[in-house]
Design a protein around this motif. Structure first.
Motif, mmCIF file in Angstrom:
data_model
loop_
_atom_site.group_PDB
_atom_site.id
_atom_site.type_symbol
_atom_site.label_atom_id
_atom_site.label_comp_id
_atom_site.label_asym_id
_atom_site.label_seq_id
_atom_site.Cartn_x
_atom_site.Cartn_y
_atom_site.Cartn_z
ATOM 1 N N PRO A 175 0.789 -1.236 0.000
ATOM 2 C CA PRO A 175 0.000 0.000 0.000
ATOM 3 C C PRO A 175 0.822 1.288 0.000
ATOM 4 O O PRO A 175 0.539 2.207 -0.777
ATOM 5 C CB PRO A 175 -0.829 -0.126 1.287
ATOM 6 N N ASN A 176 1.856 1.375 0.828
ATOM 7 C CA ASN A 176 2.624 2.621 0.905
ATOM 8 C C ASN A 176 3.372 2.917 -0.396
ATOM 9 O O ASN A 176 3.421 4.062 -0.840
ATOM 10 C CB ASN A 176 3.613 2.573 2.067
ATOM 11 N N ALA A 177 3.919 1.867 -0.990
ATOM 12 C CA ALA A 177 4.647 2.044 -2.247
ATOM 13 C C ALA A 177 3.682 2.500 -3.346
ATOM 14 O O ALA A 177 4.006 3.382 -4.155
ATOM 15 C CB ALA A 177 5.313 0.723 -2.636
ATOM 16 N N LEU A 178 2.500 1.908 -3.343
ATOM 17 C CA LEU A 178 1.468 2.272 -4.313
ATOM 18 C C LEU A 178 1.054 3.727 -4.130
ATOM 19 O O LEU A 178 0.967 4.498 -5.103
ATOM 20 C CB LEU A 178 0.281 1.323 -4.116
ATOM 21 N N ALA A 179 0.842 4.133 -2.885
ATOM 22 C CA ALA A 179 0.409 5.502 -2.597
ATOM 23 C C ALA A 179 1.477 6.505 -3.054
ATOM 24 O O ALA A 179 1.151 7.546 -3.628
ATOM 25 C CB ALA A 179 0.132 5.658 -1.106
ATOM 26 N N ALA A 180 2.737 6.153 -2.835
ATOM 27 C CA ALA A 180 3.829 7.069 -3.194
ATOM 28 C C ALA A 180 3.812 7.373 -4.688
ATOM 29 O O ALA A 180 4.028 8.519 -5.104
ATOM 30 C CB ALA A 180 5.172 6.457 -2.787
ATOM 31 N N ILE A 181 3.518 6.360 -5.497
ATOM 32 C CA ILE A 181 3.459 6.585 -6.952
ATOM 33 C C ILE A 181 2.187 7.347 -7.328
ATOM 34 O O ILE A 181 2.224 8.296 -8.103
ATOM 35 C CB ILE A 181 3.509 5.237 -7.704
ATOM 36 N N ALA A 182 1.069 6.919 -6.744
ATOM 37 C CA ALA A 182 -0.226 7.490 -7.127
ATOM 38 C C ALA A 182 -0.302 8.977 -6.778
ATOM 39 O O ALA A 182 -0.864 9.775 -7.536
ATOM 40 C CB ALA A 182 -1.360 6.719 -6.466
ATOM 41 N N ILE A 183 0.284 9.346 -5.647
ATOM 42 C CA ILE A 183 0.225 10.747 -5.210
ATOM 43 C C ILE A 183 0.891 11.669 -6.238
ATOM 44 O O ILE A 183 0.459 12.796 -6.459
ATOM 45 C CB ILE A 183 0.887 10.898 -3.811
ATOM 46 N N GLN A 184 1.922 11.158 -6.886
ATOM 47 C CA GLN A 184 2.608 11.970 -7.905
ATOM 48 C C GLN A 184 1.711 12.308 -9.084
ATOM 49 O O GLN A 184 2.003 13.220 -9.857
ATOM 50 C CB GLN A 184 3.857 11.235 -8.386
#
Lengths: 541, 541
Positions: free
Chosen positions: B449-458
């Protein structure tokens, strides 16, 4: 009583450190992927095993007393457990309505959460969730947070608990295993128009495998006659179809068990006439919810129906009846369901002998006519909770004349509770080549199907052709019936000819074009894996 | 017997043309939106009424005998109807397995379809759908094509049909009304990844209104004690929430009826212990399917359970049991369910007196111990289908000693069957201001989840911010539990701050940006109507 594989290995390697007493050591070892250990690890663990046995002779579990009648029935059950000299130690944790009321929005304190996650076993009384405050049920939060994927509910005919079935001489001994995470219980719901709502019903291979594998393992352990998959795969061909496919795959590994399947409506019809034909039944979440409460009704209601929520790391054993605030504090509540849930816990922990002993005492007590006020022979005065529990204790060692539980040997509980730093990912082994071959656009309009098609066709992009329009799942274009009533929400399906693969850009272009004419509610990609279309046809398509 | 509102008006206006006999004229008039008629229309209809009464004393209905035991039980029932001198004429139509076998892929001939659509009433025997040919069930096709939105199933204790409930002296008299079009029965299913399937569960205001209004009307006509809505709105807050909301709205117009609601699992628990507490129950499609078959089990199975499918234009009366090919042609099948379905049809057509007379004769016959081989007192020899039917005919006019049906007055059947050129559109009256405030993107990935969020936020665009990530409905970002097991399918929710309205272009831009990084499976627009968010929160959000 409690022993990991690792402990067995260590006991063998360091036998001089172990005494007879050490077998009861209540230590958790993390189950290792392999059996190789560094010499440092071996020494550390050997040290613990050698020098701490007396301190750790009991296994510690978390106990939440619950609301309403929870504390008094929990006290009764723990009293029975203590009288039976169970090697358990109880860490009481704060969960329930009174914890919500203190301002904890998930109904438990951080300390409670930490203890439960450390201990791995939670024994809980009934809990209430405050209404109208927008908070989620603490029971559901617990099951979801800790991913207890299998809800195991046992139902048995109890002498002294009269039902139409017991009077008809039909003996019930059923276990329902309900998937506990997926289905519409994910609560993923949207309104597409002001008057059209949808819920997404998820069924996954990984989630299905977890619960179905548990059901087979449990069925084998209990020596089940039959294991049955209840489903509605004739209608929900992709979702329940997947669940049934996984059931049939796993069944192959249990060739000694008679495995079959049944449509859920037919199952319910048969359960109310011949419940004795079934043994273990595994179902998806909503169907399992309905069927398990139906079965509770067959044996006298929730007051006699234990429940276990089994996960890889944490398992919860609980009574699922209400908190009965009207009789709380009066010491008249019936502790049977909570006691039976506790016995499920003992069996889960391998304490089979004591579980059988207590259960036979309970059955003997019920047979002898002892009952609380909510059930039993009205010609015999009812007793209070304390007297009921004491009667069971007094009957330790006695055998009921009906449905006596056979003696079972204790087994070593292998705890799978472990510290994890990442969320486990459930992946299937299928890996067929993927392509996108179209998209479904869900749009809002009050146009008639032909008028809608005429506009949509003008927006066809490249290889993407409009192939069908449906409304609530029934095709209305290119062919359909004028009698089909419409809602203002259509599905427009665009596919490539000859299954030519598409890119997301192709879909986005079409989306942009359609959005000029229509209010788009939703877009769903049409996939193929291998040569199989991964989507259903509309009724009439 | 058969009379439209229009006919009443005409009878008043042209009273000299009418005789006492004219009341039984079997003419269909299309129910007019208003009562104003052109003089030409008035003359035409008056002519018909005045000069054709004798020719048209019978109402014509379509009859499909069905497969397997269908023809012989249909013959038995029509024999009973003929003996009762019902003013019915039968047009036999071709439907069923043998029609599939002739190459008609929907199981009926075009002539059959035309006749049924013209006559508006179909009486049908059980039918088989060929397996493995990819064809849809002819029963389901009929219900869907003709939009029979209410499935009405009546269940009653029958003397001579032993069940655990009849033996316990519990008298059952239940009607289940099941919504017949929506829910997951639309069959809108997709695989989002190779191992994650979803079904869309539709519930609409218009569809709910149709079935619930039917249930209240029917409950009122039969003098019901209680009408109950079964649902799972505690979990499916938007979909079943909508169904329950419509139930409560419509209930206000029927203040003489006791209306209440119950969670479906609790309902099933109560139905298997105290079915006598309920009278009319209305439910959504799948839950209604399960509950109605459960109720069939309570009264002895599908052989005793009639079924009606009610629509605005066409209604279908049918036995829902199987075709029993093993005993077909032997004249030993039990025609009770089909006869009871036929009696439902008579009541639908207002032929109350004859329906009561035949039903009392049936009850008398069952009480007297006459039975076919599939049920009844084994100490009394069974009779064949013909003898069973003749026994009922011989008992015309007799009253059973239990559950005698009270005499009811015939009423005028107002046919709503009419030629339509457009599909009817079901629209709600709500019309609050709409805005788009975000979108849910369903993506495939095995990232944590955290890795996914880091990309999506960009990829956040303009006002659209990533607010939550969930997996199978449980939030895993920004907060969540490491114990939540994941599948390779996440929901990323982007919302505007302060509910600023968005356009489809905003969503498409974000879609394009996310599609560069992720495999998008599905996009769902987040709507608001008025000040209400039209989507659910993730568990834990």
């Amino acid at each position: 009583m409690i022993k990991s594989n690792l402990q067995s290995i260590l006991r063998h390697k360091f036998s001089k450190y172990f005494t007879q007493h050490t077998q009861k050591v209540g230590l958790f070892f993390f189950k290792p992927a392999g059996t190789h250990l560094t010499s440092r690890q071996r020494l550390q663990i050997a040290y613990l095993n050698a020098f701490l046995p007396l301190k750790l002779t009991k296994m510690k579990i978390a106990v939440a007393k619950g609301d309403g009648i929870g504390p008094e029935i929990m006290e009764a059950v723990i009293g029975i457990f203590n009288a039976a000299k169970l090697p358990l130690e109880y860490q009481y944790v704060d969960m329930g309505k009174w914890v919500f009321d203190k301002g904890f929005s998930n109904g438990m304190t951080p300390e409670a959460k930490e203890s439960i996650e450390k201990l791995g076993i939670l024994f809980k009384g009934p809990m209430e969730t405050p209404k109208g405050k927008g908070v989620k049920s603490v029971n559901v939060t617990a099951r979801k947070t800790w991913n207890t994927y299998a809800n195991d509910r046992k139902f048995q005919t109890l002498s002294g608990v009269d039902t139409v079935f017991s009077k008809a001489g039909i003996n019930i001994d059923l276990t329902i295993v309900r998937e506990n995470i997926e289905d519409t219980y994910g609560g993923v719901e949207h309104k597409l128009t002001q008057d059209v709502a949808i819920a997404r019903r998820y069924i996954t291979r990984g989630g299905s495998e977890q619960v179905i594998r548990y059901a087979f393992e449990m069925a084998q352990k209990k020596g089940a006659r039959r294991i049955t998959c209840g489903h509605k795969a004739n209608i929900m061909k992709l979702t329940d179809g997947l669940f049934l496919e996984v059931f049939n795959e796993i069944a192959k590994a249990y060739s000694n068990l008679k495995a079959d399947d049944i449509i859920v409506d037919d199952l319910c019809m048969k359960l109310v006439s011949r419940p004795d034909l079934f043994d273990v039944i595994v179902l998806t979440n909503l169907q399992g919810d309905i069927v398990s409460d139906l079965c509770a009704g067959l044996v006298g209601g929730l007051g006699f129906a234990p429940s276990s929520n089994i996960g890889d790391h944490i398992s919860i054993f609980e009574a699922v009846h209400g908190t009965a605030p009207d009789i709380a504090g009066k010491n008249i509540a019936n502790p049977t369901a909570l006691l039976l849930s506790g016995l499920n816990m003992l069996r889960h922990l391998g304490m089979m002998e004591k579980a059988v002993m207590i259960e036979n005492a309970l059955l003997f007590t019920l047979e002898s006519g002892v009952h609380t006020g909510d059930f039993g022979d009205k010609s015999i005065p009812s007793v209070n909770t304390t007297v009921f529990a004491q009667a069971i204790i007094d009957n330790f060692g006695k055998q009921p004349s009906h449905h006596t539980k056979p003696n079972l040997k204790d087994f070593d509980f292998v705890s799978t509770n472990r510290a994890i730093s990442n969320n486990p990912m459930l992946l299937g082994s299928n890996n067929e080549p993927h392509k996108i071959v179209g998209a479904d656009f869900f749009i809002e309009t009050t146009l008639q199907p032909n008028a809608l098609a005429a506009i949509a066709i003008q927006e066809e992009k490249n290889q993407l052709k409009l192939v069908t329009i449906s409304n609530r799942g029934t095709q209305v274009w290119p062919t359909g019936s004028v009698f089909t009533n419409l809602v203002n929400q259509y599905l427009l399906r665009f596919e490539t000819e000859d299954e030519t693969p598409l890119t997301q850009s192709d879909i986005i272009h079409l989306y942009s074009a359609l959005a000029k004419n229509f209010q788009i509610s939703s877009v769903e990609i049409l996939n193929m894996w291998g040569d199989k279309k991964a989507y259903s046809l509309a009724q009439g398509q």
